[in-house]
Structures are given as C-alpha cells and as structure tokens.
Design an enzyme around this catalytic site. Structure first.
Site, PDB file in Angstrom:
ATOM      1  CB  SER A  13      63.936   0.649  13.597  1.00 11.80           C
ATOM      2  OG  SER A  13      63.543   0.408  14.921  1.00 11.80           O
ATOM      3  CG  ASN A  14      60.698  -3.158  16.230  1.00  7.55           C
ATOM      4  OD1 ASN A  14      61.282  -4.208  16.474  1.00  7.55           O
ATOM      5  ND2 ASN A  14      60.699  -2.125  17.066  1.00  7.55           N
ATOM      6  CG  MET A  90      53.087   5.684  18.697  1.00  5.11           C
ATOM      7  SD  MET A  90      53.603   4.609  20.065  1.00  5.11           S
ATOM      8  CE  MET A  90      53.523   5.757  21.435  1.00  5.11           C
ATOM      9  CG  LEU A  93      44.400  -0.916  17.440  1.00  2.47           C
ATOM     10  CD1 LEU A  93      45.203  -2.136  16.994  1.00  2.47           C
ATOM     11  CD2 LEU A  93      43.765  -0.212  16.242  1.00  2.47           C
ATOM     12  CG  HIS A 109      55.832  -3.006  25.817  1.00  3.66           C
ATOM     13  ND1 HIS A 109      55.234  -1.774  25.629  1.00  3.66           N
ATOM     14  CD2 HIS A 109      56.336  -2.990  27.080  1.00  3.66           C
ATOM     15  CE1 HIS A 109      55.352  -1.058  26.731  1.00  3.66           C
ATOM     16  NE2 HIS A 109      56.018  -1.770  27.629  1.00  3.66           N
TER      17      HIS A 109
HETATM   18  C1  GRF Z   1      59.714   0.183  19.807  1.00  4.51           C
HETATM   19  O1  GRF Z   1      60.509   0.326  20.952  1.00  4.51           O
HETATM   20  C2  GRF Z   1      58.528  -0.714  20.083  1.00  4.51           C
HETATM   21  O2  GRF Z   1      58.796  -1.705  21.005  1.00  4.51           O
HETATM   22  C3  GRF Z   1      57.519   0.258  20.658  1.00  4.51           C
HETATM   23  O3  GRF Z   1      57.707   1.433  19.919  1.00  4.51           O
HETATM   24  C4  GRF Z   1      59.037   1.491  19.414  1.00  4.51           C
HETATM   25  C5  GRF Z   1      58.929   1.633  17.934  1.00  4.51           C
HETATM   26  O4  GRF Z   1      60.180   1.808  17.310  1.00  4.51           O
HETATM   27  N1  GRF Z   1      56.189  -0.296  20.630  1.00  4.51           N
HETATM   28  P1  GRF Z   1      60.293   1.645  15.738  1.00  4.51           P
HETATM   29  O5  GRF Z   1      59.285   2.611  15.137  1.00  4.51           O
HETATM   30  O6  GRF Z   1      59.994   0.239  15.390  1.00  4.51           O
HETATM   31  O7  GRF Z   1      61.700   2.056  15.400  1.00  4.51           O
END
Ligand code: GRF
Length: 214
Positions: A13-14, A90, A93, A109
């Site tokens: 989603s980001n 996830m 690195l 984050h």
């Molecule tokens: C988000 O909460 C981001 O901050 C963290 O992992 C989550 C990823 O969510 N690092 P999405 O895949 O962007 O929906």
C-alpha cells in the site's frame, strides 16, 4: 525528474501511494520499477495492472544473500534507479548493499523512531501505553531502523485501540508521509552528508513533520 525504484514484499500500500503521487503533474520523481522479493506479493499485481514496470527477484532462488543482492543491485542499475524506497520490504540488507546506496536508500517504519524499531512496533507501542505514535521516513543505514530521520507524522493512540486500529491509523499517516519525504530528497532539499542526522532545508523542516488530521 529523478528515477525511483520501490522494493516491496507483500501488500504494497505504501508503494501504491508512492506510485499514485508520481503521476501528479509536478511530481519530483518517476517510478522506474517495482521489485518484490516474493513473486506472490499482492503489490506486484497492483503495479502490473496500473502501468508500473514490475519484477520479482525471488530471494529463495539464490544460494545466499550476496548473490540475491547482486541481482537486486543489477536490476536497480538496469532500470536507471537513482533512489530506492523500501516499502514493506522484509529482507535485511547487508552493510555493503546499504553503503552502495548511501543517502539514496529510504525506508518507512510504523513508529516514531527511535522508539519501537524492529518488528511489531504498533503492538509494542500499545503495550508501552504511549499516547502518541506515528510513522518515520528515514535514510537506511547499516543498523536496522536507525538511519537519519527525514520525516515523521504523529497519530494519537486512542483508549480502545487494538493492534489493527492503531496500525490502520498509522498506515494512513504513512501514505501521506512517504511521498512528500521522497519528493524532498529528490529535489535535493534533504541530504545525508555525514554524521547521524539528515540535513533538511529550513523551509521544509516543519512541512515534513505533522499530525494526522483525523
Ligand atoms: C508498513 O507499515 C511499513 O511501514 C512497514 O511495513 C508495512 C508495509 O505495508 N515497513 P505496505 O506493504 O506498504 O502496505
């Protein structure tokens, strides 16, 4: 216009929020590629169907971290990436990878760093009884979730919050925080020269930090 690649592992989603913002007429960056280390990541479908070049580089197909990262690096160079955004990526690195993208590698984050670095930050924020939480965009350094802070948005923690409700509120803040932070970096308004802090141009300093308007 800067070229930006986005690394994801799942929902994305980001990534979606970064991609949508890149379509604004005055956008500071172009998303040249979305890469996932998991071929089944939901975010890859969204990128595909919405006209963003996407690719899976499955870490399981490589004998070790070094060969996976070598391929990742080669793909980033091949698409002309100047900046790389981790967005729910996830995999940890290596220091070598991080150093080769120093100052050009960003992460988001779901906590107000340096509080609650690492996994399950939303639940740990609830457990700690904090009244405010939020999200942080930062440059990636060799230490997980510890690089120089670029932007933060604060959200309230409400009395009846569960991990789901606070996570959802923080996620909405993330979607409003990552693209302005990336844009500022792409415009040269934020930099990481040396030391532990990012330098943010004075006018921007307040606009990159805020509270989520509920
Ligand atoms: C988000 O909460 C981001 O901050 C963290 O992992 C989550 C990823 O969510 N690092 P999405 O895949 O962007 O929906």
């Amino acid at each position: 216009m800067k070229q930006v690649a986005i690394l994801i592992s799942a929902r994305g989603s980001n990534m979606e929020a970064l991609c949508r913002a890149s379509r604004a007429p005055d956008a500071a960056y172009h998303v040249c590629r979305v890469i996932s280390n998991r071929p089944e990541a939901e975010g890859l479908n969204w990128a595909n169907t919405n006209g963003f070049e996407s690719l899976a580089v499955d870490h399981k197909q490589f004998p070790n971290k070094a060969s996976f990262e070598e391929k990742l690096h080669a793909e980033l160079i091949a698409c002309g990436a100047e900046y790389v955004c981790l967005a729910g990526f996830m995999r940890l690195l290596s220091a070598e990878f991080v150093q080769s993208w120093r100052g050009r590698l960003l992460n988001i984050h779901p906590s107000l760093l340096p509080s609650f670095a690492g996994l399950t930050p939303q639940q740990r924020a609830l457990d700690a009884g904090v009244r405010l939480s939020g999200c942080t965009v930062h440059f990636v350094s060799e230490i997980m979730d510890a690089g120089p802070i670029i932007a933060q948005t604060v959200v309230p923690v409400l009395k009846d919050d569960t991990e789901d409700t606070i996570s959802g509120r923080i996620l909405r803040a993330e979607h409003q925080t990552y693209w302005p932070a990336l844009s500022a970096v792409c415009k040269g308004q934020v930099s990481w020269d040396n030391g532990e802090r990012a330098t943010v141009s004075e006018q921007l300093d307040t606009s990159l930090h805020g509270c989520l308007d509920l």
